[in-house]
Design an enzyme around this catalytic site. Structure first.
Site, PDB file in Angstrom:
ATOM      1  N   ASP A 155       0.802  -1.230   0.000  1.00 38.69           N
ATOM      2  CA  ASP A 155       0.000   0.000   0.000  1.00 38.69           C
ATOM      3  C   ASP A 155       0.833   1.279   0.000  1.00 38.69           C
ATOM      4  OD1 ASP A 155      -2.149  -1.713   0.298  1.00 38.69           O
ATOM      5  OD2 ASP A 155      -3.106  -0.508   1.851  1.00 38.69           O
ATOM      6  N   HIS A 210      -6.168   3.073  -4.446  1.00 38.63           N
ATOM      7  CA  HIS A 210      -6.152   3.412  -3.017  1.00 38.63           C
ATOM      8  C   HIS A 210      -6.581   4.863  -2.787  1.00 38.63           C
ATOM      9  CE1 HIS A 210      -5.391   2.269   1.008  1.00 38.63           C
ATOM     10  NE2 HIS A 210      -4.170   2.760   1.166  1.00 38.63           N
ATOM     11  N   HIS A 256      -5.490   9.464  -0.295  1.00 39.49           N
ATOM     12  CA  HIS A 256      -5.465   8.739   0.983  1.00 39.49           C
ATOM     13  C   HIS A 256      -6.147   9.520   2.107  1.00 39.49           C
ATOM     14  CE1 HIS A 256      -3.920   6.165   4.262  1.00 39.49           C
ATOM     15  NE2 HIS A 256      -3.766   5.251   3.309  1.00 39.49           N
ATOM     16  N   HIS A 264       3.507  -2.007   3.211  1.00 43.19           N
ATOM     17  CA  HIS A 264       3.522  -0.649   2.663  1.00 43.19           C
ATOM     18  C   HIS A 264       4.848  -0.353   1.979  1.00 43.19           C
ATOM     19  CE1 HIS A 264       0.402  -0.524   5.766  1.00 43.19           C
ATOM     20  NE2 HIS A 264      -0.131   0.493   5.104  1.00 43.19           N
TER      21      HIS A 264
END
Length: 307
Positions: free
Chosen positions: A125, A176, A180, A272
């Protein structure tokens, strides 16, 4: 017989009492029945324990009343309707676990690796990142692992060559959101739609012809509407089942302990490559991927069309 003075006084007193009684009856009959200060006779005072709460008041916090942390929360664990939505307006998205969009994508959040048995899905991510994404790609390449990269739209727009490198290595792409925003679940549906669809367009522009098959809400903050928007656009809502909390840099031993603990069935693991120093993540992948192979796991992608 004549009336004495004492008899006359008794008659006057009786008359006065009768008059007072009549006046009292008239005053009572003219008064309102237990009148409240605001004029309502049968409504409890505002804020009393007997007054029912407004619909949803006990469930939905006011905007900003509880600041949402930036860290990940279990995907879908506290799913909320969008701010300002009428109750039940997203019932079709939120109530039917087997519901599918017109594109055939389930609305339910995927947390399982696809495959028939001992399978695991690695997800990455918050990238792409010019420092950490190439290092993560190198580790994956050496271990013959294909992963799913959940990319932030503005970063994909800034580093399109990294998006293409990820796709060229055979990894899958996941949306995503644009930037964010972990408070998306408190925002109007129009805002959620803009965040999801614009990010998809940014990623697709960076790597033309490469499908974006998943959507992971920032911080796992899905709503029934965001899941429906993603599924209608061909993206499966994507969660996870294993989180070593690498975003918080807990130290390599703590991460490995979390990763090598009791794994759920067909796990989807969260890592991540963006959002800060990811040296611990790179080190953990170097140790964890060979361990999974030694345990007999096969690397695959998250389930996309199956429940």
């Amino acid at each position: 017989m004549g009336i004495t003075s004492s008899s006359a006084r008794r008659v006057r007193r009786a008359g006065t009492a009768a008059t007072a009684a009549v006046l009292g009856i008239l005053a009572v009959s003219a008064a309102p029945a237990v009148a409240a200060p605001d004029g309502s006779a049968d409504k409890p005072p505002a804020g009393s324990a007997d007054k029912p709460a407004a619909a949803g008041a006990a469930e939905k916090p006011s905007a900003g009343s509880a600041k949402k942390p930036a860290e990940k929360v279990p995907a879908g664990s506290a799913e909320k309707p969008a701010a300002g939505k009428a109750a039940g307006s997203a019932a079709s998205a939120g109530n039917a676990g087997s519901a599918r969009s017109a594109a055939g994508i389930p609305l339910a959040i995927s947390r399982l690796a696809q495959g028939p048995g001992r399978d695991v899905a690695i997800t990455i991510d918050d990238g792409p990142d010019p420092r950490w994404t190439p290092q993560v790609l190198e580790v994956l390449r050496k271990n013959h692992v294909k992963a799913t990269f959940c990319m932030i739209g503005t970063k994909a727009q800034k580093y399109p060559e990294l998006v293409r490198s990820v796709a060229a290595d055979g990894h899958r792409l996941c949306n995503h959101s644009v930037d964010h925003d972990v408070t998306m679940d408190h925002k109007p549906v129009a805002y959620q739609k803009q965040q999801i669809l614009e990010a998809k367009a940014m990623i697709e522009k960076a790597a033309p012809g490469v499908p974006v098959g998943y959507y992971r809400a920032p911080g796992g903050a899905f709503t029934p509407d965001s899941r429906a928007i993603a599924a209608e656009s061909g993206m499966r809502p994507l969660g996870w089942s294993v989180d070593p909390k690498d975003w918080s840099r807990p130290g390599l031993p703590a991460m490995i302990t979390a990763l090598e603990g009791k794994l759920p069935h067909q796990p989807t693991v969260l890592f991540h490559d963006g959002g800060g120093d990811r040296s611990e993540t790179v080190a953990a992948l170097k140790q964890y991927l060979p361990w999974l192979t030694a345990q007999g796991y096969h690397f695959t992608f998250p389930a996309r069309t199956t429940l």
